[in-house]
Design a protein around this motif. Structure first.
Motif, PDB file in Angstrom:
ATOM      1  N   GLU A  57      30.747   2.375 -28.685  1.00 49.96           N
ATOM      2  CA  GLU A  57      29.398   2.959 -29.725  1.00 49.96           C
ATOM      3  C   GLU A  57      30.082   3.170 -31.077  1.00 49.96           C
ATOM      4  N   LEU A  58      28.938   3.243 -31.950  1.00 49.17           N
ATOM      5  CA  LEU A  58      29.526   3.140 -32.994  1.00 49.17           C
ATOM      6  C   LEU A  58      29.942   4.171 -33.544  1.00 49.17           C
ATOM      7  N   PRO A  59      30.434   4.441 -34.337  1.00 47.00           N
ATOM      8  CA  PRO A  59      31.502   6.581 -34.349  1.00 47.00           C
ATOM      9  C   PRO A  59      30.459   6.668 -35.533  1.00 47.00           C
ATOM     10  N   THR A  60      30.413   7.736 -35.475  1.00 51.82           N
ATOM     11  CA  THR A  60      29.455   8.439 -36.938  1.00 51.82           C
ATOM     12  C   THR A  60      30.151   8.877 -38.145  1.00 51.82           C
ATOM     13  N   GLU A  61      29.469   8.996 -38.545  1.00 45.78           N
ATOM     14  CA  GLU A  61      30.440   9.109 -40.330  1.00 45.78           C
ATOM     15  C   GLU A  61      31.738  10.003 -39.923  1.00 45.78           C
ATOM     16  N   GLN A  62      31.149  10.955 -39.226  1.00 44.47           N
ATOM     17  CA  GLN A  62      32.669  12.080 -39.103  1.00 44.47           C
ATOM     18  C   GLN A  62      33.677  11.589 -37.892  1.00 44.47           C
ATOM     19  N   ASP A  63      33.303  10.641 -37.030  1.00 40.79           N
ATOM     20  CA  ASP A  63      34.755  10.348 -36.517  1.00 40.79           C
ATOM     21  C   ASP A  63      35.318   9.079 -36.864  1.00 40.79           C
ATOM     22  N   LEU A  64      33.785   7.995 -37.480  1.00 40.19           N
ATOM     23  CA  LEU A  64      35.182   7.204 -38.228  1.00 40.19           C
ATOM     24  C   LEU A  64      36.189   7.529 -39.263  1.00 40.19           C
ATOM     25  N   ARG A  65      35.552   8.586 -40.126  1.00 40.56           N
ATOM     26  CA  ARG A  65      36.749   9.153 -41.136  1.00 40.56           C
ATOM     27  C   ARG A  65      37.841   9.717 -40.235  1.00 40.56           C
ATOM     28  N   LEU A  66      37.691  10.206 -39.271  1.00 43.49           N
ATOM     29  CA  LEU A  66      39.213  11.072 -38.855  1.00 43.49           C
ATOM     30  C   LEU A  66      40.007   9.675 -38.247  1.00 43.49           C
ATOM     31  N   TYR A  67      38.485   8.899 -36.765  1.00 41.86           N
ATOM     32  CA  TYR A  67      39.771   7.557 -36.998  1.00 41.86           C
ATOM     33  C   TYR A  67      40.403   7.236 -38.081  1.00 41.86           C
ATOM     34  N   GLU A  68      39.679   6.707 -38.434  1.00 42.17           N
ATOM     35  CA  GLU A  68      40.859   6.159 -40.275  1.00 42.17           C
ATOM     36  C   GLU A  68      41.990   7.052 -40.371  1.00 42.17           C
ATOM     37  N   THR A  69      41.670   8.092 -40.569  1.00 45.97           N
ATOM     38  CA  THR A  69      42.933   9.009 -40.455  1.00 45.97           C
ATOM     39  C   THR A  69      43.353   8.561 -39.525  1.00 45.97           C
ATOM     40  N   ASN A  70      43.086   8.989 -38.623  1.00 42.80           N
ATOM     41  CA  ASN A  70      44.893   8.883 -37.219  1.00 42.80           C
ATOM     42  C   ASN A  70      45.054   7.090 -37.472  1.00 42.80           C
ATOM     43  N   VAL A  71      44.953   6.386 -37.622  1.00 43.52           N
ATOM     44  CA  VAL A  71      45.371   5.305 -37.700  1.00 43.52           C
ATOM     45  C   VAL A  71      46.862   5.238 -39.111  1.00 43.52           C
ATOM     46  N   ALA A  72      45.616   5.945 -40.160  1.00 48.93           N
ATOM     47  CA  ALA A  72      46.502   5.870 -41.051  1.00 48.93           C
ATOM     48  C   ALA A  72      47.428   6.984 -41.384  1.00 48.93           C
ATOM     49  N   ALA A  73      47.912   7.706 -40.468  1.00 49.33           N
ATOM     50  CA  ALA A  73      48.682   7.847 -40.414  1.00 49.33           C
ATOM     51  C   ALA A  73      50.285   7.653 -39.987  1.00 49.33           C
ATOM     52  N   HIS A  74      49.934   6.103 -38.886  1.00 51.30           N
ATOM     53  CA  HIS A  74      50.982   5.649 -38.961  1.00 51.30           C
ATOM     54  C   HIS A  74      51.075   3.891 -40.166  1.00 51.30           C
ATOM     55  N   ARG A  75      50.811   4.310 -40.900  1.00 50.60           N
ATOM     56  CA  ARG A  75      51.744   3.637 -41.679  1.00 50.60           C
ATOM     57  C   ARG A  75      53.061   3.374 -42.703  1.00 50.60           C
ATOM     58  N   THR A  76      53.637   4.434 -41.727  1.00 50.31           N
ATOM     59  CA  THR A  76      55.063   4.785 -41.749  1.00 50.31           C
ATOM     60  C   THR A  76      55.613   4.153 -40.803  1.00 50.31           C
ATOM     61  N   PRO A  77      55.779   2.588 -40.688  1.00 52.92           N
ATOM     62  CA  PRO A  77      56.851   2.023 -39.428  1.00 52.92           C
ATOM     63  C   PRO A  77      58.107   3.532 -39.467  1.00 52.92           C
ATOM     64  N   HIS A  78      58.697   3.227 -38.132  1.00 47.63           N
ATOM     65  CA  HIS A  78      59.675   3.572 -37.778  1.00 47.63           C
ATOM     66  C   HIS A  78      60.592   2.961 -38.076  1.00 47.63           C
ATOM     67  N   ASN A  79      61.769   3.635 -39.087  1.00 44.77           N
ATOM     68  CA  ASN A  79      63.147   2.969 -39.382  1.00 44.77           C
ATOM     69  C   ASN A  79      63.727   2.328 -39.169  1.00 44.77           C
ATOM     70  N   ASP A  80      63.836   2.479 -37.745  1.00 40.80           N
ATOM     71  CA  ASP A  80      64.492   1.613 -37.055  1.00 40.80           C
ATOM     72  C   ASP A  80      64.029  -0.317 -36.762  1.00 40.80           C
ATOM     73  N   LEU A  81      62.338   0.011 -37.024  1.00 39.05           N
ATOM     74  CA  LEU A  81      61.584  -1.319 -36.382  1.00 39.05           C
ATOM     75  C   LEU A  81      62.576  -2.113 -38.016  1.00 39.05           C
ATOM     76  N   VAL A  82      62.260  -1.207 -39.149  1.00 37.40           N
ATOM     77  CA  VAL A  82      62.093  -2.016 -40.660  1.00 37.40           C
ATOM     78  C   VAL A  82      63.755  -2.429 -39.941  1.00 37.40           C
ATOM     79  N   LYS A  83      64.860  -1.837 -39.728  1.00 44.35           N
ATOM     80  CA  LYS A  83      65.965  -2.517 -40.055  1.00 44.35           C
ATOM     81  C   LYS A  83      66.128  -3.726 -38.916  1.00 44.35           C
ATOM     82  N   ILE A  84      65.058  -3.692 -37.644  1.00 41.25           N
ATOM     83  CA  ILE A  84      65.166  -5.346 -37.140  1.00 41.25           C
ATOM     84  C   ILE A  84      64.588  -5.945 -37.571  1.00 41.25           C
TER      85      ILE A  84
END
Ligand code: CMC
Length: 400
Positions: A57-84
């Protein structure tokens, strides 16, 4: 064994039921969860589409903001991946090879999400599944950006505050980030990229999504399944076509060479890349939208790529040629997308990685749907055996 139906390439075999994407190839219709692709491309955003594909289903505005925040929380890749990425590959390694390998490596960093280590029940929890979705969607652009940075002599991006930038703007930021300088994404180019992610987000059981389901059926962890899907997408008949189209246009060079090129296609010495589709027997609705975006992007960057005229003429010549008309071959999603990526500044080899960022949303929606399916079974196609009957082994010294 009973009577087996022989269906190479699965042209006529349904292996699952799905509620995610509707595709009518005869009429050129594509809908995600019932919503026409044209409306989503015009009004939605990539993360809203990713949410809708996954949850239905399409998200409510609140659900979408929460979803965007949860995805954005992973904008920092694990250091091991950066090294690889920085140290594990040759500088001329194909980015898709690096991306698939890095995604595979990512799976080893999160043992709590690995059924092989924690048992099949790990994915029974919706929360555990969602966490993997946020992590994969959030990290994917950073992996691609770091591959780009590593291959272009730029320092790795190890995490950054992108303020209120959306998913695609922060991806462009990660590519272009220069220490000590403020980066402001070009809103129009970022929107064009975001729409491309929307258009690539899902396409029901294409080769890489079928791969996702196939691997998931064995019970393997989601990172391994995504890595395998990236592998399937890499092929030139699938997502690799984005790259192959541009290389083909550069080879054809001029409108004058089109007739000879099409003759070579008809003689089966060449393939017209970006044309034809297993399901569409009509114009791919995504190609129509992409062609329009290409002109908007050219206007924004202030330069029209002459290859667009070549592509337009190639399309016209093919569509009026009996060979293509008889086989109902039309431009597909990959025919014009490369020209946009090129105008935005991506090297040709990166085009399939951009496709992969968008398609990750679809892979994860199908992963979830498969796990929820009460009728799921391990994928195990049958074969028709055409080899020898029984024969006796001959010792090596007696063979001639
Ligand atoms: N150029 C020349 N002939 C073609 C092409 C093409 N691009 N596509 C299909 N044909 C011919 C093919 O040779 C065959 O002719 P005949 O019946 O005389 O043997 C007929 O059309 C039917 O083709 P097919 O190979 O049986 O069709 P398929 O459904 O197995 O393959 C395809 C679909 C996408 C692999 C194929 O059309 C192709 O190779 N296209 C070029 C690569 C490409 O653009 N891929 C991107 C696909 S869309 C986005 C994505 O999935 O990534």
């Amino acid at each position: 064994q009973g009577v087996l139906s022989y269906d190479p390439g699965y042209t006529n075999t349904a292996c699952c039921t799905s509620r995610i994407t509707y595709l009518d190839g005869e009429r050129g219709i594509l809908r995600y969860r019932g919503y026409p692709i044209e409306q989503l491309a015009g009004k939605s955003s990539f993360l809203e589409v990713a949410y809708t594909l996954y949850y239905g289903e399409l998200p409510t505005e609140q659900d979408l903001r929460l979803y965007e925040t949860n995805v954005a929380a992973h904008r920092t890749p694990h250091n091991d991946l950066v090294k690889i990425i920085s140290n594990g590959f040759r500088s001329d390694a194909h980015p898709m090879g690096v991306l698939a390998s890095t995604m595979m490596a990512m799976g080893t960093l999160y043992p709590e999400a690995n059924p092989a280590l924690r048992g099949n029940h790990v994915y029974e929890s919706h929360k555990v599944r969602e966490k993997q979705v946020f992590r994969i969607l959030g990290t994917m652009p950073l992996l691609v950006a770091n591959i780009y940075r590593s291959q272009n002599g730029l320092a790795p991006m190890v995490g950054f505050d992108t303020g209120d930038m959306n998913f695609t703007e922060s991806f462009l930021c990660a590519l272009n980030w220069v220490e000590g300088k403020q980066y402001k994404p070009n809103k129009k180019l970022a929107r064009a990229m975001d729409v491309l992610f929307v258009l690539h987000a899902d396409h029901e059981l294409n080769c890489s999504t079928a791969t996702m389901r196939q691997l998931t059926s064995s019970g393997v962890d989601v990172y391994t399944s995504v890595a395998a899907s990236i592998g399937a997408l890499y092929g030139p008949l699938h997502g690799g076509a984005t790259e192959a189209v541009l290389k083909m246009l550069e080879r054809i060079k001029s409108v004058d060479n089109i007739p000879a090129f099409l003759d070579a296609v008809k003689n089966r010495e060449e393939k017209l890349m970006g044309f034809g589709h297993r399901v569409y027997r009509n114009y791919d609705p995504r190609a129509k939208i992409i062609k329009k975006i290409a002109y908007e992007v050219f206007e924004e960057v202030g330069q029209v790529d002459p290859l667009i005229d070549l592509a337009t003429e190639l399309e016209r010549a093919a569509l009026t040629d009996e060979y293509f008309a008889k086989r109902k071959l039309y431009p597909n999603v990959d025919f014009y997308s490369g020209l946009i990526y090129k105008a935005i500044g991506f090297p040709t080899e990166f085009f399939p990685c951009l496709f992969a960022i968008g398609r990750t949303a679809g892979w994860l929606a199908h992963w979830n749907e498969f796990l929820e399916d009460p009728e799921k079974k391990i994928a195990r196609p049958m074969q028709l055996y055409k080899g020898h009957g029984k024969r006796d082994y001959i010792e090596v010294f007696s063979r001639w």
